[in-house]
Design a protein around this motif. Structure first.
Motif, PDB file in Angstrom:
ATOM      1  N   ARG A   9       0.840  -1.195   0.000  1.00  0.00           N
ATOM      2  CA  ARG A   9       0.000   0.000   0.000  1.00  0.00           C
ATOM      3  C   ARG A   9       0.879   1.250   0.000  1.00  0.00           C
ATOM      4  N   THR A  10       0.427   2.268  -0.710  1.00  0.00           N
ATOM      5  CA  THR A  10       1.104   3.564  -0.617  1.00  0.00           C
ATOM      6  C   THR A  10       0.722   4.175   0.728  1.00  0.00           C
ATOM      7  N   ILE A  11       1.368   5.268   1.087  1.00  0.00           N
ATOM      8  CA  ILE A  11       1.065   5.885   2.377  1.00  0.00           C
ATOM      9  C   ILE A  11      -0.375   6.389   2.409  1.00  0.00           C
ATOM     10  N   SER A  12      -0.892   6.878   1.283  1.00  0.00           N
ATOM     11  CA  SER A  12      -2.281   7.355   1.278  1.00  0.00           C
ATOM     12  C   SER A  12      -3.251   6.185   1.434  1.00  0.00           C
ATOM     13  N   GLU A  13      -2.976   5.056   0.792  1.00  0.00           N
ATOM     14  CA  GLU A  13      -3.832   3.874   0.944  1.00  0.00           C
ATOM     15  C   GLU A  13      -3.764   3.327   2.368  1.00  0.00           C
ATOM     16  N   ALA A  14      -2.563   3.283   2.935  1.00  0.00           N
ATOM     17  CA  ALA A  14      -2.410   2.795   4.305  1.00  0.00           C
ATOM     18  C   ALA A  14      -3.125   3.726   5.280  1.00  0.00           C
ATOM     19  N   ALA A  15      -2.990   5.034   5.080  1.00  0.00           N
ATOM     20  CA  ALA A  15      -3.645   5.995   5.961  1.00  0.00           C
ATOM     21  C   ALA A  15      -5.159   5.838   5.896  1.00  0.00           C
ATOM     22  N   ASP A  16      -5.694   5.637   4.703  1.00  0.00           N
ATOM     23  CA  ASP A  16      -7.140   5.429   4.559  1.00  0.00           C
ATOM     24  C   ASP A  16      -7.577   4.145   5.260  1.00  0.00           C
ATOM     25  N   VAL A  18      -6.123   2.553   7.751  1.00  0.00           N
ATOM     26  CA  VAL A  18      -5.963   2.663   9.200  1.00  0.00           C
ATOM     27  C   VAL A  18      -6.919   3.708   9.779  1.00  0.00           C
ATOM     28  N   GLY A  19      -7.277   4.705   8.965  1.00  0.00           N
ATOM     29  CA  GLY A  19      -8.141   5.775   9.451  1.00  0.00           C
ATOM     30  C   GLY A  19      -7.379   6.852  10.183  1.00  0.00           C
ATOM     31  N   THR A  20      -6.167   7.111   9.722  1.00  0.00           N
ATOM     32  CA  THR A  20      -5.279   8.085  10.346  1.00  0.00           C
ATOM     33  C   THR A  20      -4.623   8.920   9.253  1.00  0.00           C
ATOM     34  N   PRO A  21      -4.394  10.204   9.468  1.00  0.00           N
ATOM     35  CA  PRO A  21      -3.728  11.026   8.450  1.00  0.00           C
ATOM     36  C   PRO A  21      -2.298  10.552   8.149  1.00  0.00           C
ATOM     37  N   GLN A  22      -1.842  10.860   6.946  1.00  0.00           N
ATOM     38  CA  GLN A  22      -0.505  10.433   6.509  1.00  0.00           C
ATOM     39  C   GLN A  22       0.594  10.964   7.422  1.00  0.00           C
ATOM     40  N   HIS A  23       0.475  12.211   7.865  1.00  0.00           N
ATOM     41  CA  HIS A  23       1.544  12.773   8.695  1.00  0.00           C
ATOM     42  C   HIS A  23       1.666  12.026  10.021  1.00  0.00           C
ATOM     43  N   VAL A  24       0.569  11.445  10.501  1.00  0.00           N
ATOM     44  CA  VAL A  24       0.615  10.677  11.744  1.00  0.00           C
ATOM     45  C   VAL A  24       1.389   9.379  11.510  1.00  0.00           C
ATOM     46  N   LEU A  25       1.180   8.751  10.353  1.00  0.00           N
ATOM     47  CA  LEU A  25       1.934   7.525  10.041  1.00  0.00           C
ATOM     48  C   LEU A  25       3.432   7.825   9.996  1.00  0.00           C
ATOM     49  N   ARG A  26       3.795   8.946   9.384  1.00  0.00           N
ATOM     50  CA  ARG A  26       5.216   9.330   9.330  1.00  0.00           C
ATOM     51  C   ARG A  26       5.760   9.572  10.737  1.00  0.00           C
ATOM     52  N   LEU A  55       0.212  -0.761  12.210  1.00  0.00           N
ATOM     53  CA  LEU A  55      -0.340   0.593  12.303  1.00  0.00           C
ATOM     54  C   LEU A  55      -1.718   0.575  12.957  1.00  0.00           C
ATOM     55  N   LYS A  56      -2.539  -0.402  12.580  1.00  0.00           N
ATOM     56  CA  LYS A  56      -3.863  -0.527  13.202  1.00  0.00           C
ATOM     57  C   LYS A  56      -3.728  -0.828  14.694  1.00  0.00           C
ATOM     58  N   ALA A  57      -2.753  -1.658  15.042  1.00  0.00           N
ATOM     59  CA  ALA A  57      -2.532  -1.987  16.449  1.00  0.00           C
ATOM     60  C   ALA A  57      -2.123  -0.745  17.232  1.00  0.00           C
ATOM     61  N   VAL A  58      -1.212   0.034  16.682  1.00  0.00           N
ATOM     62  CA  VAL A  58      -0.754   1.254  17.357  1.00  0.00           C
ATOM     63  C   VAL A  58      -1.927   2.217  17.521  1.00  0.00           C
ATOM     64  N   LYS A  59      -2.719   2.366  16.470  1.00  0.00           N
ATOM     65  CA  LYS A  59      -3.869   3.274  16.572  1.00  0.00           C
ATOM     66  C   LYS A  59      -4.818   2.808  17.664  1.00  0.00           C
ATOM     67  N   ARG A  60      -5.115   1.524  17.687  1.00  0.00           N
ATOM     68  CA  ARG A  60      -6.035   1.008  18.704  1.00  0.00           C
ATOM     69  C   ARG A  60      -5.490   1.226  20.113  1.00  0.00           C
ATOM     70  N   LEU A  61      -4.208   0.899  20.304  1.00  0.00           N
ATOM     71  CA  LEU A  61      -3.616   1.027  21.632  1.00  0.00           C
ATOM     72  C   LEU A  61      -3.579   2.483  22.093  1.00  0.00           C
ATOM     73  N   LEU A  62      -3.272   3.393  21.179  1.00  0.00           N
ATOM     74  CA  LEU A  62      -3.181   4.804  21.546  1.00  0.00           C
ATOM     75  C   LEU A  62      -4.551   5.454  21.697  1.00  0.00           C
TER      76      LEU A  62
END
Length: 141
Positions: A9-16, A18-26, A55-62
């Motif tokens: 996945r590109t960063i935009s696809e991954a961000a979509d 996961v449900g998180t903005p691209q800058h947060v993934l970076r 990434l989904k795990a980190v989002k859930r935990l945070l």
């Protein structure tokens, strides 16, 4: 046309996804060394299915479980990637192998066969439940 579940996945696809903005993934890449997308010429990122699970795990935990960044780092350090991945993929739909040398038993020590696969899935589920319970208990203490 939809991508295969195993496609990068590109960063935009991954961000979509996961449900998180691209800058947060970076930003998470700087805080969590286990998030390591492939980088092509020009710095373009490509996320493997396992990266998206993390990434989904980190989002859930945070965001859902209320852990801090240091809490997620500690969880990774104490329990490893495979257990962390359970938070991002509770059904175990994405095959996830721990890092080489990350405490995994040698191949000769792992029993083979469908029953051993099921036992490993059950163990991963139990370890994930234990980690969630410990996270909740540590917040209430």
């Amino acid at each position: 046309m939809a991508k295969s579940p195993n496609a990068f996945r590109t960063i935009s696809e991954a961000a979509d996804e996961v449900g998180t903005p691209q800058h947060v993934l970076r930003f998470w890449e700087t805080k969590f060394p286990f998030i390591t997308p492939l980088k092509r010429a020009g710095g373009r990122r490509f996320y493997r299915p396992q990266d998206v699970v993390l990434l989904k795990a980190v989002k859930r935990l945070l965001h859902e479980d209320g852990l801090t960044i240091k809490g997620v780092q500690r969880l990774h350090r104490e329990q490893g990637l495979k257990r962390l991945a359970v938070y991002g993929d509770p059904d175990g739909a994405v095959p996830f192998e721990p890092e080489a040398g990350a405490g995994a038993p040698p191949a000769a020590a792992v029993p083979q066969g469908s029953s051993s696969i099921r036992l490993r899935q059950i163990l991963a589920e139990l370890e994930g439940a234990r980690a969630r319970l410990e996270a909740v208990l540590s917040r209430t203490a």
